[in-house]
Structure formats: structure tokens, C-alpha cells
Enzyme design. Structure first.
Site: not given
Ligand code: NDP
Length: 256
Positions: A146, A159
Site C-alpha cells: 500500500s 494497517y
Molecule cells: P475490498 O474490500 O474490495 O477487498 C478486500 C478483499 O479481501 C475482499 O475480497 C475480501 O473478501 C477479502 N478478505 C478480507 N478479509 C478476508 C479473510 N479473513 N479471508 C479471506 N478473504 C478476506 O478492498 P480492496 O480491493 O481495496 O483491497 C484489496 C487489497 O488491496 C487489500 O490488501 C488492501 O489493503 C490493498 N490496497 C487497497 C488500496 C485501495 O486504494 N483500494 C490501496 C492500497 C492497498 P471476503 O469479504 O469475501 O472475505
């Protein structure tokens, strides 16, 4: 003719959090390049919808309901991917959450849950796929960091710790598993429009405008902005690249 640099035909990729947001953007790219995808997440409805979308694009995909913070569930998931798709070549450690509070307000349960989801899960999944990758003669692991791997913010102590940790974890695995022909790299997304950041924008006053003002590209990223880097880091095009952390941020991290 040599091997096509970006072809993933016959490869199998696990994408944690592949059922939405950035994970789905990367899964689309990997599927379009020919990889079969295991979509891993807790929300089965979202995972089934993502699999249907990937199949509609012409790909092969399966949904595997898994909580990536649970080591037994991770081991079962990896065994199922091997049984159903035959091999494991690519792992994308993308699952992540954020709890936005200053350090003096964050309780230990909240700290633990962010570290377990964003950092420990990458350790569990990487360790679990290592034997299959070794057996296949190599592999690719892509960890999602990130801007908080580089910067701090008052509202993201756990985070930022997890995302800084991801970069150091990436470097250590890259050293340990180079001999097994496994390359491990991190992607540092800038501000991408997803459920996660939509919640952030509603919780943090002025965030939307601050991001736009600081990003040279003058826009939020789209999930499809992550497709190309995922294919690059999963393909033979990146075979001599390991242990790096590559920003995909429209210039956010180089803006003075
Ligand atoms: P979303 O909330 O759209 O996606 C998060 C994903 O993580 C979901 O698919 C969720 O699926 C999954 N998830 C969360 N907890 C669990 C768990 N315990 N077990 C399995 N799956 C899990 O967020 P983003 O797409 O934005 O984030 C994706 C990644 O990118 C993260 O690591 C985030 O920190 C990183 N990121 C995002 C940024 C942004 O600007 N959006 C910037 C920098 C980094 P489900 O709920 O079905 O479990």
C-alpha cells in the site's frame, strides 16, 4: 520463436480476496492471460459472482470459501486447489482490511485482526503453497502492500504496520526461495476506487480531495489498473525480478 513473455496458459493462480476490488482486477488480468483462477474469500455469494464473471470472459475459475487468517482453512484451500486445478504456479496475497482509528483508540482485538488479515495471512498462504511451487519447478508470489508501506497516517497504525511488514516479508521470502525459482514481489497500489476506500472516503473528511490533489494522474485508480502489473509479475517477463515493491499509483508516491 521464444516463449511468449506474458503467456500464462496452463498456469494456476490463487487470488485471495479475488472476489472483488483490486483482487478481482488482478484476477481478470491473470485469467485473460490464460491462467486458471482460484477465487478465495469468505463471502461465497461474491466469490460465485466473480467466478461467473471470469468464466464469461473465457477463463477457468473456481470459488473456494476460506478465511485466510485460519491456518487449517488455508491448508485445506491449498489442497483443494491442487486437487481441482492440478498445480499451483501463482499466489496473490491480496486479502486485506482496515480499521481507521488513531493509535490511542485502537484496541488489541482490532490491531490483531488487521495484522492477521493483512500480514499473517500472507505468511500462511505463502508457506502453504511453497511445496507445490517447488514441485512445479518454480512459482510467483505477489503480495499487496500500500502507500502505507511507505508513508504513515494518523488513522492507520495497524494497517501501516501490516503493509510495511508485507514489504519486509516479501524481501525475506525472495531471498529464501530464489533457489527454488520462486520470485516474490510486492505491489504498492495508490488510491484505488473499491469498497475499502469508499468506506475510507465516508470516514475521513477531505480524503477524496486530498488524493486527487496529490496524484499527478489526477484521478483515483480503477481496479483494472492493477491487471497489467499482476500479469507482469506472474509471467516469465519478470523472471529476474524478485524482492521488489512496485508502486502502481498514478505518481502519488513521487509527488513532492
Ligand atoms: P475490498 O474490500 O474490495 O477487498 C478486500 C478483499 O479481501 C475482499 O475480497 C475480501 O473478501 C477479502 N478478505 C478480507 N478479509 C478476508 C479473510 N479473513 N479471508 C479471506 N478473504 C478476506 O478492498 P480492496 O480491493 O481495496 O483491497 C484489496 C487489497 O488491496 C487489500 O490488501 C488492501 O489493503 C490493498 N490496497 C487497497 C488500496 C485501495 O486504494 N483500494 C490501496 C492500497 C492497498 P471476503 O469479504 O469475501 O472475505
Amino acid at each position: 520463436m521464444g516463449t511468449p513473455l506474458f503467456d500464462l496458459t496452463g498456469k494456476v493462480a490463487i487470488v485471495t480476496g479475488g472476489n472483488g476490488g483490486i483482487g478481482l482486477g488482478m484476477a481478470r488480468g491473470l485469467a485473460d492471460a490464460g491462467a486458471a483462477i482460484a477465487v478465495v474469500g469468505r463471502n461465497e455469494q461474491k466469490s460465485v459472482a466473480a467466478v461467473a464473471e471470469l468464466k464469461q470472459r473465457g477463463g477457468t475459475a473456481v470459488a473456494i470459501a476460506t478465511d485466510v487468517t485460519d491456518s487449517k482453512a488455508v491448508a485445506d484451500m491449498v489442497a483443494r486447489v491442487k486437487a481441482e486445478l492440478g498445480r499451483i504456479d501463482i499466489l496473490v496475497n491480496n486479502a486485506g482490511i482496515n480499521i481507521r482509528k488513531p493509535p490511542h483508540e485502537l484496541d488489541i482485538g482490532e490491531w490483531d485482526s488487521v495484522i492477521a488479515t493483512n500480514l499473517t495471512s500472507a505468511f500462511l498462504c505463502s508457506q502453504a503453497v511453497h511445496p507445490a511451487m517447488k514441485e512445479a519447478g518454480g512459482g510467483k508470489i505477489i503480495n499487496i502492500g500500500s502507500m502505507m508501506s511507505i508513508f504513515g497516517a494518523s488513522f492507520t497504525p495497524a494497517y501501516a504496520a501490516s503493509k510495511g511488514g508485507i514489504v519486509q516479508f516479501t524481501r525475506s521470502c525472495a531471498c529464501a526461495w530464489a533457489a527454488d525459482n520462486i520470485q516474490i514481489n510486492a505491489i504498492l497500489p495508490g488510491w484505488i476506487d473499491t469498497d475499502l476506500t469508499r468506506r475510507g472516503r465516508s470516514e475521513i473528511t477531505g480524503l477524496h480531495e486530498r488524493v486527487l490533489a496529490r496524484t499527478p494522474a489526477a484521478r483515483w485508480g480503477d481496479i483494472d489498473d492493477l491487471s497489467g502489473i499482476a500479469v507482469f509479475l506472474a509471467s516469465p517477463a519478470s523472471d529476474f525480478i524478485t524482492g521488489t515493491a512496485i508502486p502502481v499509483d498514478g505518481g502519488y508516491s513521487i509527488m513532492g
